[in-house]
Design a protein around this motif. Structure first.
Motif, short mmCIF file in Angstrom:
data_model
loop_
_atom_site.label_atom_id
_atom_site.label_comp_id
_atom_site.label_asym_id
_atom_site.label_seq_id
_atom_site.Cartn_x
_atom_site.Cartn_y
_atom_site.Cartn_z
N THR A 152 1.05 -1.13 -0.17
CA THR A 152 0.11 -0.17 -0.11
C THR A 152 0.72 1.11 -0.15
OG1 THR A 152 -1.79 -1.01 1.02
CG2 THR A 152 -1.79 1.20 1.10
N LEU A 153 1.96 1.21 0.88
CA LEU A 153 2.78 2.46 0.71
C LEU A 153 3.32 2.61 -0.57
CD1 LEU A 153 5.86 3.05 3.10
CD2 LEU A 153 6.36 2.96 0.80
N LEU A 154 3.77 1.67 -1.30
CA LEU A 154 4.29 1.80 -2.83
C LEU A 154 3.09 2.04 -3.84
CD1 LEU A 154 6.57 -1.35 -2.99
CD2 LEU A 154 7.30 1.17 -2.72
N ALA A 155 1.89 1.45 -3.60
CA ALA A 155 1.06 1.89 -4.62
C ALA A 155 0.39 3.50 -4.45
CB ALA A 155 -0.10 0.67 -4.56
N VAL A 156 0.10 3.44 -2.90
CA VAL A 156 -0.67 4.85 -2.81
C VAL A 156 0.46 5.90 -2.99
CG1 VAL A 156 -1.68 6.25 -1.00
CG2 VAL A 156 -2.30 4.06 -1.19
N GLY A 157 1.66 5.83 -2.45
CA GLY A 157 2.70 6.88 -2.78
C GLY A 157 3.01 6.91 -4.31
N THR A 158 3.14 5.87 -5.03
CA THR A 158 3.26 6.22 -6.40
C THR A 158 2.19 7.03 -7.21
OG1 THR A 158 4.70 4.06 -6.48
CG2 THR A 158 3.84 5.12 -8.65
N LEU A 159 0.95 6.68 -6.80
CA LEU A 159 0.03 7.45 -7.20
C LEU A 159 -0.39 8.70 -6.80
CD1 LEU A 159 -2.87 4.37 -7.17
CD2 LEU A 159 -1.75 5.50 -9.11
N CYS A 160 0.17 8.96 -5.61
CA CYS A 160 0.21 10.38 -4.99
C CYS A 160 1.17 11.15 -5.93
CB CYS A 160 0.34 10.56 -3.68
SG CYS A 160 -1.14 10.06 -2.66
N TRP A 161 2.35 10.46 -6.08
CA TRP A 161 3.62 11.06 -6.57
C TRP A 161 2.96 11.56 -8.15
CZ3 TRP A 161 6.97 8.51 -10.16
CH2 TRP A 161 8.07 9.29 -10.57
N ARG A 162 2.74 10.81 -8.92
CA ARG A 162 2.24 10.87 -10.09
C ARG A 162 1.04 11.93 -10.41
NH1 ARG A 162 5.54 10.10 -13.47
NH2 ARG A 162 4.27 10.18 -15.07
N MET A 163 0.01 12.11 -9.24
CA MET A 163 -0.67 13.28 -9.16
C MET A 163 -0.20 14.63 -8.80
SD MET A 163 -4.26 11.78 -7.94
CE MET A 163 -3.86 10.37 -6.64
N GLY A 164 1.21 14.93 -8.63
CA GLY A 164 1.65 16.01 -8.19
C GLY A 164 2.32 16.27 -7.23
N ALA A 165 2.15 15.37 -6.11
CA ALA A 165 2.79 15.53 -4.78
C ALA A 165 4.50 15.34 -4.79
CB ALA A 165 2.12 14.64 -3.84
N SER A 166 5.03 15.94 -3.64
CA SER A 166 6.51 15.65 -3.75
C SER A 166 6.90 14.09 -3.42
CB SER A 166 7.29 16.58 -2.72
OG SER A 166 6.80 16.39 -1.50
N PRO A 167 7.71 13.51 -3.79
CA PRO A 167 8.10 12.29 -3.45
C PRO A 167 8.00 11.86 -2.06
CG PRO A 167 9.48 12.69 -5.19
CD PRO A 167 8.88 14.14 -4.52
N VAL A 168 8.66 12.55 -1.06
CA VAL A 168 8.62 12.42 0.48
C VAL A 168 7.01 12.27 0.66
CG1 VAL A 168 9.18 13.31 2.34
CG2 VAL A 168 10.97 13.20 0.55
N ARG A 169 6.41 13.35 0.59
CA ARG A 169 5.03 13.66 1.04
C ARG A 169 4.16 12.51 0.50
NH1 ARG A 169 2.68 19.81 1.35
NH2 ARG A 169 4.10 20.44 2.96
N ALA A 170 4.28 12.07 -0.94
CA ALA A 170 3.58 11.02 -1.35
C ALA A 170 3.59 9.71 -0.68
CB ALA A 170 3.97 11.08 -2.80
N TYR A 171 4.83 9.56 -0.41
CA TYR A 171 5.33 7.86 0.16
C TYR A 171 5.06 8.04 1.68
CZ TYR A 171 6.57 6.37 -4.28
OH TYR A 171 6.51 5.94 -5.71
N VAL A 172 5.02 9.41 2.49
CA VAL A 172 4.63 9.25 3.67
C VAL A 172 3.00 9.16 3.84
CG1 VAL A 172 4.41 10.92 5.73
CG2 VAL A 172 6.55 10.63 4.45
N THR A 173 2.36 9.60 2.93
CA THR A 173 0.85 9.55 2.93
C THR A 173 0.64 8.00 2.44
OG1 THR A 173 0.67 11.71 1.79
CG2 THR A 173 -1.27 10.13 1.45
N GLY A 174 1.29 7.30 1.77
CA GLY A 174 1.21 5.95 1.25
C GLY A 174 1.52 5.08 2.71
N GLY A 175 2.48 5.45 3.47
CA GLY A 175 2.81 4.50 4.36
C GLY A 175 1.66 4.75 5.64
N VAL A 176 1.42 6.24 5.95
CA VAL A 176 0.29 6.35 7.03
C VAL A 176 -1.00 5.86 6.40
CG1 VAL A 176 -1.19 8.22 7.96
CG2 VAL A 176 1.46 8.38 7.63
N ALA A 177 -1.40 5.72 5.00
CA ALA A 177 -2.51 4.94 4.69
C ALA A 177 -2.38 3.55 4.98
CB ALA A 177 -2.80 5.23 3.23
#
Length: 150
Positions: A98-123
């Motif tokens: 989930t960290l990898l999938a949500v992080g990658t999708l958030c990053w592709r939608m424009g979030a910075s990589p750090v924020r994207a993968y932190v969001t994926g980890g928290v989710a």
């Protein structure tokens, strides 16, 4: 061009039926049938997908050109990420995949990589905790099973 929405709607109904059938094939939980079992959430998703698909067929968008530009490429990337997510769910476990999938999708939608993968980890952690402790439905831990407390 309403033709595209109708074709997509029919394909999504086929997916909803297959997904619903797959969910109905889950074995009965130990101790007998329960009101909320492992098939409940997938069956709800299947019903929502089927209703949404019917809406696409009955009331398609009159102006819906398929996005074959950058948006189309992003859609293809999203589908590839979700297919990889399903393939990695068992070996990597729910939290890491989930960290990898949500992080990658958030990053592709424009979030910075750090924020994207932190969001994926928290989710991943929050959903894992909700499913395991609130709903009492086990999710795979993968390599993190070494941290499991008996």
């Amino acid at each position: 061009m309403t033709f595209n929405d109708r074709i997509f709607g029919v394909l999504l109904i086929a997916l909803a039926v297959a997904y619903g059938w797959g969910a109905s094939q889950f074995p009965e939980p130990f101790g007998g049938a329960e009101g909320v079992g492992p098939e409940t959430f997938p069956l709800l998703l299947s019903a929502v997908l089927a209703l949404s698909s019917l809406y696409l067929i009955v009331r398609p968008d009159p102006d819906n050109a398929w996005p074959w530009s950058r948006t189309g490429i992003e859609l293809v990337i999203a589908v590839v990420v979700l297919i990889a997510y399903t393939a990695l769910l068992q070996p990597l476990g729910f939290i890491l995949s989930t960290l990898l999938a949500v992080g990658t999708l958030c990053w592709r939608m424009g979030a910075s990589p750090v924020r994207a993968y932190v969001t994926g980890g928290v989710a991943g952690v929050v959903v894992f905790l909700v499913f395991n402790f609130a709903l009492d439905l086990a999710l795979p831990l993968g390599p993190l099973s070494l941290l499991e407390v008996s």
